[in-house]
Design an enzyme around this catalytic site. Structure first.
Site, PDB file in Angstrom:
ATOM      1  N   SER A 193       8.365   4.961   3.949  1.00  0.00           N
ATOM      2  CA  SER A 193       7.349   4.126   3.317  1.00  0.00           C
ATOM      3  C   SER A 193       7.691   2.658   3.529  1.00  0.00           C
ATOM      4  O   SER A 193       8.687   2.316   4.145  1.00  0.00           O
ATOM      5  CB  SER A 193       7.278   4.433   1.825  1.00  0.00           C
ATOM      6  OG  SER A 193       8.419   3.906   1.173  1.00  0.00           O
ATOM      7  N   LYS A 194       6.863   1.806   2.977  1.00  0.00           N
ATOM      8  CA  LYS A 194       7.044   0.357   3.135  1.00  0.00           C
ATOM      9  C   LYS A 194       8.442  -0.105   2.722  1.00  0.00           C
ATOM     10  O   LYS A 194       8.982  -1.059   3.268  1.00  0.00           O
ATOM     11  CB  LYS A 194       6.006  -0.393   2.285  1.00  0.00           C
ATOM     12  CG  LYS A 194       4.582  -0.183   2.746  1.00  0.00           C
ATOM     13  CD  LYS A 194       4.234  -1.042   3.951  1.00  0.00           C
ATOM     14  CE  LYS A 194       2.785  -0.844   4.349  1.00  0.00           C
ATOM     15  NZ  LYS A 194       2.596  -0.753   5.791  1.00  0.00           N
TER      16      LYS A 194
END
Length: 497
Positions: A258-259
């Site tokens: 994810s980010k």
RNA sequence: GGCCUCAUCGUCUAUCGGUUAGGACGCUACCCUUUCAAGGUGGAGAGACGGGUUCGAUUCCCGUUGAGGCUACCA
């Protein structure tokens, strides 16, 4: 049993030309996981002479954006993953989705559920509060025909649910072999919302049938959707395609990428100066193995070696360090002509030089890139490390000064002597420079490094660069001598009175 | 919680019952060397645990543990 064995064995080379698809939803950027799924599908289609189709799953109107759709196109284009036929936008197939639901309703494979959504949510919340598992109860929703007719006539809103039959739903997955789900664990899922829009599983199956997809290759987070989809294929009287569920890509901490893990969009890597061939190579090796020790591969080799057999079951962790190393490999091993376009882009993006400027002195520039690319890991490194050859004057790095010009007086003297020898050269080539400076070193009874290092700082302002004679060559005679003058002047000024 | 999937060095992986468990990234030592890289030669580093099956298990089966995914009128 022999049935099963042969079906697994045949997966390696499809009996028919495969039609596969990549079906991202345009709700973010093109994620590296998505890019890898696209790559595997592309490889499979190209290798076996089939088609690779693209379908944008934009049925979630709230989250889908045109910007994301564009990012998907851009990402695929950058990677060189071209698709066949026209792009399919799932949202434009609403009529067919609804028609398929009607078919299911007509055959009794699906039924109308008039339970208000709020009531369902209430029941779910209640079950959770009492810590009992919530189970959808068909008996409460599947009403007698007369009641349904009555509610329908009254125009009551309703969803449509699929009537999950009894039994076990199983399939032979190209990567996992046999996977089976007892149908009792699958509740009657909604296929059409009360606003008449289709739900994911129905839309996917309807589209895959219409697109005549023969092999569905996607992330293994879809494994639990598969039995529902297989049930839909059957209820719709369609041939069930083959399935291949590839493992996920995780971040360094083992969690879904994810980010938080930094760059996760292929666009991010493009802007970091990564080569598309590296990205393809690296992604291919996350979740797939050629079976031997080959690691650095171009698309040509990837295509030659790709096989469903090499697909991995285990989730892989994205290792940015290895990506970096691999880019360095691609950078030095690729034909220079293939690297140049990326170099021009980096130079313009970083504002080092314009493309027209670089093309005006093509031979000179290509020579410089050859020297720089061996020690660089990204095209951005090359652009950044090339500034001494483009600017008029250099800035002296503080560490370089304190390390190589420690004794200002002595350094100034060595630099003056160096300047003098270089200025006396008739020809400005590396052999003459080296001969002259080595001789000077001998005369001064010092090692070559004692001359080369201070000289490097004078010419580049840094302690690291390409070979020192190449620096002289690429900075050029006039600029080199001028920089030496500046260095000597700077050192003398810096000397306390 | 339920269902499903997975499990070899820190990481990516090879091994398709018998290997000193191989390679790559990273780490590390040395070589090369005008710096930094690149390159070369070494080193440390793995079969989660417990049961079976077998003459023999990393490999096949079961369990445990751990991890991940799904569990929506999201996709």
């Amino acid at each position: 049993m022999t049935d099963h064995d042969s079906s697994a064995a045949e997966q390696a080379a499809p009996a028919i030309r495969p039609r596969v698809r990549f079906a991202p939803s345009p709700t973010g950027y093109l994620h590296v996981g998505g890019a890898r799924t696209a790559l595997f599908n592309w490889l499979y289609a190209r290798k076996y002479g089939g088609q690779f189709l693209l379908r944008i799953e934009d049925t979630d109107r709230q989250r889908s954006t045109d910007e994301s759709t564009r990012a998907i196109f851009d990402g695929l284009a950058w990677l060189g993953l071209d698709f066949d036929e026209d792009v399919v936008f799932q949202g434009s197939n609403l009529a067919r989705h609804q028609a398929d639901v009607e078919t299911l309703l007509a055959s009794g494979a699906a039924y109308r559920d008039f339970t208000p959504q709020a009531e369902l949510e209430r029941q779910r919340a209640d079950a959770e509060a009492r810590k009992v598992p919530f189970a959808f109860d068909r008996a409460l929703a599947d009403l007698p025909a007369e009641v349904v007719a009555q509610k329908l006539a009254a125009g009551e809103p309703h969803a449509v649910r699929f009537r999950v039959p009894e039994g076990v739903t199983e399939w032979y997955d190209a990567v996992h072999e046999r996977i089976a789900f007892p149908n009792k664990d699958i509740e009657d899922f909604v296929i059409l919302r009360s606003d008449r829009t289709p739900v994911y599983n129905l839309a996917v199956v309807s589209d895959d049938i219409a697109m005549r997809i023969t092999m569905v290759m996607r992330g293994d987070d879809h494994i639990s959707n598969t039995p529902k989809q297989i049930l839909l294929y059957r209820a719709l009287g369609a041939t069930v395609p083959e399935f291949a569920h590839v493992p996920m890509i995780h971040g360094t901490d083992g969690k879904k990428l994810s980010k938080r893990h930094g760059a996760t969009a292929v666009g991010d890597y493009q802007h970091l100066g990564l080569l598309p061939s590296t990205m393809l190579n690296f992604l291919a090796l996350l979740g797939w193995s050629p079976g031997d020790d080959t690691e650095v591969m171009r698309m040509e080799t990837l295509l030659e070696k790709f096989s469903l057999d090499g697909l991995q079951k285990k989730a892989a962790i994205f290792d940015p360090q290895k990506l970096d190393w691999m880019n360095g490999q691609h950078l030095s091993l690729m034909p220079l002509d293939d690297v140049m376009p990326h170099i021009y882009q980096a130079f313009e993006r970083l504002g080092v030089a314009s493309r027209s400027d670089l093309e005006a002195r093509d031979e000179w520039f290509r020579g410089l890139v050859e020297l720089l690319r061996v020690r660089a890991r990204t095209v951005d490194d090359i652009a950044n490390q090339s500034t001494p050859y483009f600017v008029e004057d250099v800035m002296y790095d503080a560490d370089a000064v304190s390390k190589q010009w420690r004794d200002a007086n002595a350094s100034a003297e060595i630099l003056s002597a160096t300047r003098e020898r270089l200025a006396s050269l008739n020809v400005w080539d590396t052999a003459s420079m080296e001969a002259a400076l080595r001789t000077l070193a001998e005369e001064l009874n010092i090692s070559g490094g004692k001359i080369f290092q201070p000289l490097r700082v004078a010419l580049t302002g840094l302690t690291v660069s390409i070979g020192i004679f190449d620096v002289l060559l690429y900075v050029g005679r006039d600029r080199s001598l001028a920089r030496l003058d500046n260095a000597v002047r700077w050192l003398k000024q810096d000397i306390p009175a």
